[in-house]
Design an enzyme around this catalytic site. Structure first.
Site, PDB file in Angstrom:
ATOM      1  N   ASP A   8       0.871  -1.183   0.000  1.00 47.82           N
ATOM      2  CA  ASP A   8       0.000   0.000   0.000  1.00 47.82           C
ATOM      3  C   ASP A   8       0.905   1.230   0.000  1.00 47.82           C
ATOM      4  O   ASP A   8       2.135   1.116  -0.156  1.00 47.82           O
ATOM      5  CB  ASP A   8      -0.985  -0.034   1.189  1.00 47.82           C
ATOM      6  CG  ASP A   8      -0.305   0.133   2.542  1.00 47.82           C
ATOM      7  OD1 ASP A   8       0.945   0.205   2.593  1.00 47.82           O
ATOM      8  OD2 ASP A   8      -1.027   0.191   3.558  1.00 47.82           O
ATOM      9  N   CYS A  65       3.227  -3.239   4.000  1.00 42.45           N
ATOM     10  CA  CYS A  65       2.345  -2.135   4.401  1.00 42.45           C
ATOM     11  C   CYS A  65       3.018  -1.448   5.592  1.00 42.45           C
ATOM     12  O   CYS A  65       4.209  -1.689   5.842  1.00 42.45           O
ATOM     13  CB  CYS A  65       0.922  -2.600   4.693  1.00 42.45           C
ATOM     14  SG  CYS A  65       0.684  -3.607   6.168  1.00 42.45           S
ATOM     15  N   GLY A  66       2.304  -0.606   6.300  1.00 40.25           N
ATOM     16  CA  GLY A  66       2.944   0.132   7.395  1.00 40.25           C
ATOM     17  C   GLY A  66       3.516  -0.802   8.445  1.00 40.25           C
ATOM     18  O   GLY A  66       4.669  -0.692   8.849  1.00 40.25           O
ATOM     19  N   THR A  67       2.695  -1.732   8.883  1.00 36.87           N
ATOM     20  CA  THR A  67       3.123  -2.694   9.906  1.00 36.87           C
ATOM     21  C   THR A  67       3.409  -4.077   9.343  1.00 36.87           C
ATOM     22  O   THR A  67       4.027  -4.896  10.023  1.00 36.87           O
ATOM     23  CB  THR A  67       2.005  -2.873  10.952  1.00 36.87           C
ATOM     24  OG1 THR A  67       0.824  -3.326  10.255  1.00 36.87           O
ATOM     25  CG2 THR A  67       1.702  -1.570  11.687  1.00 36.87           C
ATOM     26  N   ILE A  69       1.055  -6.066   9.111  1.00 40.59           N
ATOM     27  CA  ILE A  69       0.007  -6.872   9.754  1.00 40.59           C
ATOM     28  C   ILE A  69      -1.224  -6.983   8.854  1.00 40.59           C
ATOM     29  O   ILE A  69      -1.674  -8.087   8.527  1.00 40.59           O
ATOM     30  CB  ILE A  69      -0.377  -6.283  11.132  1.00 40.59           C
ATOM     31  CG1 ILE A  69       0.824  -6.342  12.095  1.00 40.59           C
ATOM     32  CG2 ILE A  69      -1.555  -7.047  11.724  1.00 40.59           C
ATOM     33  CD1 ILE A  69       0.607  -5.574  13.400  1.00 40.59           C
ATOM     34  N   GLY A  70      -1.769  -5.841   8.466  1.00 47.41           N
ATOM     35  CA  GLY A  70      -3.008  -5.870   7.678  1.00 47.41           C
ATOM     36  C   GLY A  70      -2.834  -6.635   6.379  1.00 47.41           C
ATOM     37  O   GLY A  70      -3.679  -7.457   5.997  1.00 47.41           O
ATOM     38  N   HIS A  98      10.037 -24.324   8.266  1.00 44.64           N
ATOM     39  CA  HIS A  98       8.975 -25.027   8.992  1.00 44.64           C
ATOM     40  C   HIS A  98       7.587 -24.829   8.392  1.00 44.64           C
ATOM     41  O   HIS A  98       6.755 -25.727   8.464  1.00 44.64           O
ATOM     42  CB  HIS A  98       8.934 -24.563  10.456  1.00 44.64           C
ATOM     43  CG  HIS A  98      10.118 -24.998  11.254  1.00 44.64           C
ATOM     44  ND1 HIS A  98      10.081 -25.137  12.628  1.00 44.64           N
ATOM     45  CD2 HIS A  98      11.386 -25.319  10.882  1.00 44.64           C
ATOM     46  CE1 HIS A  98      11.280 -25.535  13.067  1.00 44.64           C
ATOM     47  NE2 HIS A  98      12.089 -25.642  12.017  1.00 44.64           N
ATOM     48  N   ARG A 109       7.082   0.624   8.654  1.00 48.82           N
ATOM     49  CA  ARG A 109       7.216   1.481   9.836  1.00 48.82           C
ATOM     50  C   ARG A 109       7.833   0.730  11.011  1.00 48.82           C
ATOM     51  O   ARG A 109       7.952   1.289  12.108  1.00 48.82           O
ATOM     52  CB  ARG A 109       5.835   2.029  10.232  1.00 48.82           C
ATOM     53  CG  ARG A 109       5.221   2.927   9.167  1.00 48.82           C
ATOM     54  CD  ARG A 109       3.777   3.268   9.477  1.00 48.82           C
ATOM     55  NE  ARG A 109       3.216   4.144   8.446  1.00 48.82           N
ATOM     56  CZ  ARG A 109       1.906   4.303   8.237  1.00 48.82           C
ATOM     57  NH1 ARG A 109       1.020   3.648   8.972  1.00 48.82           N
ATOM     58  NH2 ARG A 109       1.482   5.105   7.272  1.00 48.82           N
ATOM     59  N   ARG A 132       8.207 -33.779   9.165  1.00 52.15           N
ATOM     60  CA  ARG A 132       7.077 -33.574  10.086  1.00 52.15           C
ATOM     61  C   ARG A 132       6.337 -32.274   9.783  1.00 52.15           C
ATOM     62  O   ARG A 132       5.144 -32.143  10.087  1.00 52.15           O
ATOM     63  CB  ARG A 132       7.567 -33.587  11.535  1.00 52.15           C
ATOM     64  CG  ARG A 132       8.438 -32.406  11.917  1.00 52.15           C
ATOM     65  CD  ARG A 132       9.062 -32.571  13.297  1.00 52.15           C
ATOM     66  NE  ARG A 132       9.757 -31.396  13.759  1.00 52.15           N
ATOM     67  CZ  ARG A 132      10.973 -31.021  13.364  1.00 52.15           C
ATOM     68  NH1 ARG A 132      11.623 -31.722  12.452  1.00 52.15           N
ATOM     69  NH2 ARG A 132      11.551 -29.936  13.864  1.00 52.15           N
ATOM     70  N   HIS A 133       7.035 -31.325   9.169  1.00 50.37           N
ATOM     71  CA  HIS A 133       6.398 -30.039   8.863  1.00 50.37           C
ATOM     72  C   HIS A 133       5.361 -30.183   7.749  1.00 50.37           C
ATOM     73  O   HIS A 133       4.388 -29.425   7.693  1.00 50.37           O
ATOM     74  CB  HIS A 133       7.449 -28.999   8.480  1.00 50.37           C
ATOM     75  CG  HIS A 133       8.476 -28.802   9.551  1.00 50.37           C
ATOM     76  ND1 HIS A 133       8.157 -28.323  10.801  1.00 50.37           N
ATOM     77  CD2 HIS A 133       9.810 -29.057   9.575  1.00 50.37           C
ATOM     78  CE1 HIS A 133       9.250 -28.269  11.544  1.00 50.37           C
ATOM     79  NE2 HIS A 133      10.263 -28.720  10.827  1.00 50.37           N
ATOM     80  N   ARG A 136       2.023 -30.891   9.189  1.00 48.43           N
ATOM     81  CA  ARG A 136       1.401 -29.713   9.816  1.00 48.43           C
ATOM     82  C   ARG A 136       0.851 -28.756   8.764  1.00 48.43           C
ATOM     83  O   ARG A 136      -0.221 -28.162   8.950  1.00 48.43           O
ATOM     84  CB  ARG A 136       2.440 -29.022  10.709  1.00 48.43           C
ATOM     85  CG  ARG A 136       2.796 -29.924  11.879  1.00 48.43           C
ATOM     86  CD  ARG A 136       4.070 -29.564  12.574  1.00 48.43           C
ATOM     87  NE  ARG A 136       4.377 -30.558  13.598  1.00 48.43           N
ATOM     88  CZ  ARG A 136       5.561 -30.672  14.191  1.00 48.43           C
ATOM     89  NH1 ARG A 136       6.549 -29.861  13.870  1.00 48.43           N
ATOM     90  NH2 ARG A 136       5.754 -31.587  15.117  1.00 48.43           N
TER      91      ARG A 136
END
Ligand code: RB5
Length: 149
Positions: A8, A65-67, A69-70, A98, A109, A132-133, A136
């Site tokens: 973004d 993006c900034g973090t 996260i989004g 893994h 940021r 094993r991964h 999962r």
């Protein structure tokens, strides 16, 4: 190896640094936007990159993006996507070894460009360990199959 890029407006400066770096290492990539500093919505670019990776048109995606996260939350809504938000090199190794992460998410940021480029290199050059991964990862796919109809 083909890499799909997206960000973004908040992630655009770091994405530009990553693009310069990918040029330097002669990696094949495509930028799916955003291309200007005008305010925009990170899910739009997460979706573009995640769909390209999910369809296997690109082996990896990198989203900023900034973090981080989004854009990672949004990318992880696309079936087949395992987007990992990394702010350290240990996580960059581990998410490939893994989790077989296929998208790297970064926060403009949160970390500086030097660390970000180290994380990019580790992410692109670390192999999934399997074993094993694999089981999962299969269970993550089972969750997708249960809820993504
Ligand atoms: C944009 O201001 C910011 O919210 C976005 O880049 C991201 O950090 C969201 O997770």
């Amino acid at each position: 190896m083909k890499i799909a890029l997206g960000s973004d407006h908040a992630g655009l400066p770091l994405k530009k640094e990553i693009i310069d770096h990918l040029h330097d290492i002669e990696a094949e990539f495509e930028d799916f936007g955003t291309f200007t500093s005008e305010s925009c919505d990170y899910p739009d670019f997460a979706l573009k990159v995640a769909e390209e990776v999910s369809k296997k048109n690109f082996e990896f995606g990198i989203l900023v993006c900034g973090t981080g996260i989004g854009i990672s939350i949004a990318a992880n809504k696309v079936p087949g996507i395992r987007a990992a938000l990394c702010s350290d090199t240990f996580s960059a190794h581990a998410c490939r070894e893994h989790n077989d992460a296929n998208i790297l998410a970064l926060g403009q940021r949160v970390i500086g460009p030097g660390l970000a480029l180290d994380i990019v290199d580790i992410f692109l050059n670390t192999k999934f360990q399997g074993g094993r991964h694999e089981r999962r990862i299969g269970k993550i796919t089972d969750i997708e199959d249960k809820y993504f109809k």
